[in-house]
Design a protein around this motif. Structure first.
Motif, PDB file in Angstrom:
ATOM      1  N   LEU A  79       0.905  -1.349  -0.037  1.00 34.54           N
ATOM      2  CA  LEU A  79       0.037   0.193  -0.064  1.00 34.54           C
ATOM      3  C   LEU A  79       0.789   1.213  -0.079  1.00 34.54           C
ATOM      4  CD1 LEU A  79      -2.775  -0.818   2.388  1.00 34.54           C
ATOM      5  CD2 LEU A  79      -3.239  -0.359   0.256  1.00 34.54           C
ATOM      6  N   PRO A  80       0.461   2.206  -0.799  1.00 40.56           N
ATOM      7  CA  PRO A  80       1.570   3.432  -1.012  1.00 40.56           C
ATOM      8  C   PRO A  80       0.803   4.449   0.221  1.00 40.56           C
ATOM      9  CG  PRO A  80      -0.433   3.748  -2.516  1.00 40.56           C
ATOM     10  CD  PRO A  80      -0.665   2.215  -1.880  1.00 40.56           C
ATOM     11  N   ASP A  81       2.012   5.380   0.384  1.00 39.02           N
ATOM     12  CA  ASP A  81       1.645   6.349   1.291  1.00 39.02           C
ATOM     13  C   ASP A  81       0.709   7.419   0.379  1.00 39.02           C
ATOM     14  OD1 ASP A  81       3.314   8.976   0.112  1.00 39.02           O
ATOM     15  OD2 ASP A  81       4.547   7.318   0.103  1.00 39.02           O
ATOM     16  N   ARG A  82      -0.418   8.243   0.875  1.00 39.34           N
ATOM     17  CA  ARG A  82      -1.267   8.959   0.178  1.00 39.34           C
ATOM     18  C   ARG A  82      -0.703  10.140  -0.424  1.00 39.34           C
ATOM     19  NH1 ARG A  82      -5.286  11.005   4.260  1.00 39.34           N
ATOM     20  NH2 ARG A  82      -6.020  11.962   2.381  1.00 39.34           N
ATOM     21  N   GLU A  83       0.436  10.529   0.078  1.00 40.42           N
ATOM     22  CA  GLU A  83       1.123  11.792  -0.721  1.00 40.42           C
ATOM     23  C   GLU A  83       1.400  11.334  -2.045  1.00 40.42           C
ATOM     24  OE1 GLU A  83       4.667  15.000  -0.136  1.00 40.42           O
ATOM     25  OE2 GLU A  83       4.010  13.748   1.687  1.00 40.42           O
ATOM     26  N   THR A  84       2.328  10.240  -2.229  1.00 42.52           N
ATOM     27  CA  THR A  84       2.901   9.604  -3.433  1.00 42.52           C
ATOM     28  C   THR A  84       1.723   9.390  -4.313  1.00 42.52           C
ATOM     29  OG1 THR A  84       4.882   8.841  -2.070  1.00 42.52           O
ATOM     30  CG2 THR A  84       4.125   7.925  -4.580  1.00 42.52           C
ATOM     31  N   GLY A  85       0.923   8.545  -3.940  1.00 42.96           N
ATOM     32  CA  GLY A  85      -0.150   8.397  -4.847  1.00 42.96           C
ATOM     33  C   GLY A  85      -1.221   9.463  -5.147  1.00 42.96           C
ATOM     34  N   LEU A  86      -1.263  10.329  -4.457  1.00 43.31           N
ATOM     35  CA  LEU A  86      -1.941  11.510  -4.958  1.00 43.31           C
ATOM     36  C   LEU A  86      -1.050  12.328  -6.128  1.00 43.31           C
ATOM     37  CD1 LEU A  86      -4.457  13.515  -4.899  1.00 43.31           C
ATOM     38  CD2 LEU A  86      -3.326  14.748  -3.012  1.00 43.31           C
ATOM     39  N   ALA A  87       0.112  12.278  -5.755  1.00 46.31           N
ATOM     40  CA  ALA A  87       1.035  13.242  -6.850  1.00 46.31           C
ATOM     41  C   ALA A  87       1.075  12.640  -8.075  1.00 46.31           C
ATOM     42  CB  ALA A  87       2.337  13.370  -6.281  1.00 46.31           C
ATOM     43  N   ARG A  88       0.970  10.837  -8.068  1.00 43.95           N
ATOM     44  CA  ARG A  88       1.035  10.218  -9.351  1.00 43.95           C
ATOM     45  C   ARG A  88      -0.349  10.528  -9.959  1.00 43.95           C
ATOM     46  NH1 ARG A  88       4.453   4.888  -8.523  1.00 43.95           N
ATOM     47  NH2 ARG A  88       6.446   5.968  -8.088  1.00 43.95           N
TER      48      ARG A  88
END
Length: 575
Positions: free
Chosen positions: A385-394
């Motif tokens: 599971l990714p961290d939310r910050e990285t997921g949102l940036a992508r």
């Protein structure tokens, strides 16, 4: 070397992808809106609840249409709202020509359509032709009729195998898990025939070799076209026709649940399915106003997907190859080239998509490191599971790349807020048939269907007043609510509004892709119309091209450096 391979390996300093055949029409000719439209998918039960029962409805959508006009979309696609026992969230239809009471009435639908058209927003209806609900009048008549009767012929009934017919007709498995056949009890109480259901046992498949079925769906199409709808999204568009020999078939171990294997399953991609859509195209052409068909066809390549949008068939088909491509420059360039080449070859627009009601939201999916087969969903202990910050940036960067491409694009409700997949739903809250038919082995699709947050400090985040939402909303969504983001110029909502405004201003949907030289391995750089687009999929910052003005960036720039997981739209300085 194929023409497509030649296109990719051109030694020129800039490779040119063939122009979409969606050039602006001549004077006096109506625009083919579906070639370049940005279409917003509404999942009605999760959009907005006007009655306080915890389930979204048609009046709730009507009340919130102003937000979509402000966002800048051209059309909306309504997931099923027709009469249904809701065993599969409305994809089990009991009456194709009425509205389920949980969503409202036909009058409510007419008011929604009128309001949308008043805003200049077109409306596409979701149509489910592969199967009905087992509560549909036709299926109830089939159960009461004898084997071999006209009533049974509307569905796929077969005798079982074994001495007493106790085994199913073949080994096909349901998309939702478990056998794809269910045996009925005849009216005299004896074990009877088996019926096919590619999905839940409450969703029997129609037999599309029967003329009566074809005529019934012509009637259904005309019912909604007469009310003024602008088109149809066609559910399981690759699955209506089955191999009439009904051979045993075992999918590949890693095959996606909805198809897409190199050698199609005997219940997907059968050649005769195309005759159905040629017939439907003729029905749509009886009506003025440029109505459109969009197919959900999970196939193994964009070249195969293009078969659904030949000039006498559908107008659009979802580009699931693009949706399933990871955030990696070389693979993205490959699928973009393949898509523009294949769809251009049949005179159709490419139709891009990153999220919908069946897949993990791309604000989570693009950063997952664990396995994520289509349709299975993810749960609290999912590996990677990714961290939310990285997921949102992508997600922001991937959407900016998608919306800069020529063709049409689909946005799934809530992605403009940067909503992540709700992977941590309580087990007791889950409602997807996949969860139950696999005894919890697959989590299903509930995580992408959680009701929207409209107001951060309101009860149920403004989705419903007084009622308990049909799926629980996570507390972490408070900061992602629409009212909070609307006031923040750096929010994901504000970014989407800017992207859609610039896309329309620069007519990107009717442009062409020209790959530009000098990009690093992890970077995509191309021009479309008068804009240059740079997407950095790598881990290190890259330099902006000289002589350009930044119109839009999905993340803060460090001087002239584009950070990782960032897309920028640029315009060359005058002079």
């Amino acid at each position: 070397m194929t023409a497509q391979q030649d296109l990719r390996s051109s030694p020129d300093t800039a490779d040119v992808v063939p122009r979409e055949t969606g050039a602006p029409p001549g004077p006096g000719m109506p625009a083919q809106w579906w070639r370049s439209a940005v279409i917003y998918q509404i999942y009605p039960r999760s959009f907005h609840d006007s009655t306080g029962d915890g389930v979204g409805d048609l009046p709730g959508i009507t009340a919130r249409l102003g937000a979509l006009q402000e966002l800048g979309v051209d059309a909306i696609w309504l997931s099923p709202f027709m009469t249904s026992p809701q065993k599969d969230a409305g994809y089990d239809v009991a009456d194709y020509c009425d509205v389920d009471p949980i969503f409202g009435t036909l009058a409510d639908f007419d008011a929604l359509l009128e309001r949308a058209h008043g805003f200049g927003i077109r409306l596409i209806v979701d149509l489910v032709p592969n199967h009905s609900s087992d509560q549909h009048l036709w299926f109830q008549q089939a159960l009461a009729a004898a084997p071999g009767s006209p009533e049974r012929a509307r569905y796929i009934f077969r005798e079982g195998r074994g001495e007493q017919g106790e085994q199913p007709p073949n080994n096909w498995q349901s998309i939702f898990g478990g056998p794809a056949w269910t045996r009925i009890t005849e009216t005299d109480g004896t074990p009877g025939q088996w019926y096919l259901h590619l999905f839940d046992s409450s969703q029997p498949d129609f037999d599309w070799s029967q003329e009566e079925v074809k005529e019934e769906f012509r009637r259904i199409l005309r019912f909604w076209l007469d009310r003024g709808v602008d088109g149809f999204r066609v559910d399981v568009a690759h699955g209506l026709v089955k191999d009439q020999d009904f051979p045993d078939y075992t999918p590949d171990v890693d095959a996606a649940s909805m198809g897409g294997e190199e050698t199609p399953a005997p219940y997907f991609e059968q050649t005769a399915v195309h005759e159905i859509y040629r017939d439907w195209r003729l029905v749509l052409e009886e009506y003025p106003g440029d109505r459109a068909l969009c197919g959900e066809a999970w196939v193994s390549s964009v070249a195969k997907a293009a078969l659904w949008v030949r000039p006498d068939e559908m107008h659009q088909t979802f580009n699931f190859q693009y949706l399933e491509t990871p955030w990696e420059a070389e693979q993205l360039r490959g699928v973009i080239d393949d898509s523009l080449y294949a769809f251009n070859a049949v005179g159709a627009p490419s139709t891009w998509v990153l999220s919908n009601h069946d897949v993990v939201r791309h604000a989570t999916r693009l950063s997952l490191t664990g396995e994520n087969p289509q349709g299975t969903g993810i749960g609290p202990a999912h590996p990677g599971l990714p961290d939310r910050e990285t997921g949102l940036a992508r997600a922001r960067a991937a959407t900016a790349l998608m919306l800069a491409l020529p063709g049409s694009a689909y946005i799934y409700q809530g992605e403009e807020l940067g909503l992540d997949e709700v992977h941590d739903l309580p087990d007791a809250a889950r409602q997807d048939p996949t969860w139950f038919r696999t005894a919890g082995e697959r989590f299903g699709r509930d995580g992408c269907r959680v009701p929207l947050p409209w107001a951060g400090e309101a009860e149920n985040f403004g989705f419903s007043s007084g009622g308990t939402p049909w799926l629980p909303q996570p507390e972490r969504w408070e900061d992602l609510s629409r009212d909070v983001q609307r006031a923040d110029p750096d929010s994901t909502l504000s970014l989407y509004r800017r992207m859609l405004a610039l896309r329309a201003e620069h007519d990107l949907g009717l442009g062409e892709v020209r790959w530009l030289p000098g990009a690093e391995d992890a970077v995509l750089m191309f021009s479309n119309q008068d804009l240059t687009v740079l997407a950095n999929t790598g881990t290190k910052p890259v330099a902006l091209p000289a002589g350009h003005q930044v119109l839009l960036a999905t993340a803060p720039l460090a001087g002239s450096q584009v950070p990782a997981d960032c897309t920028v739209w640029l315009q060359r300085h005058a002079g």
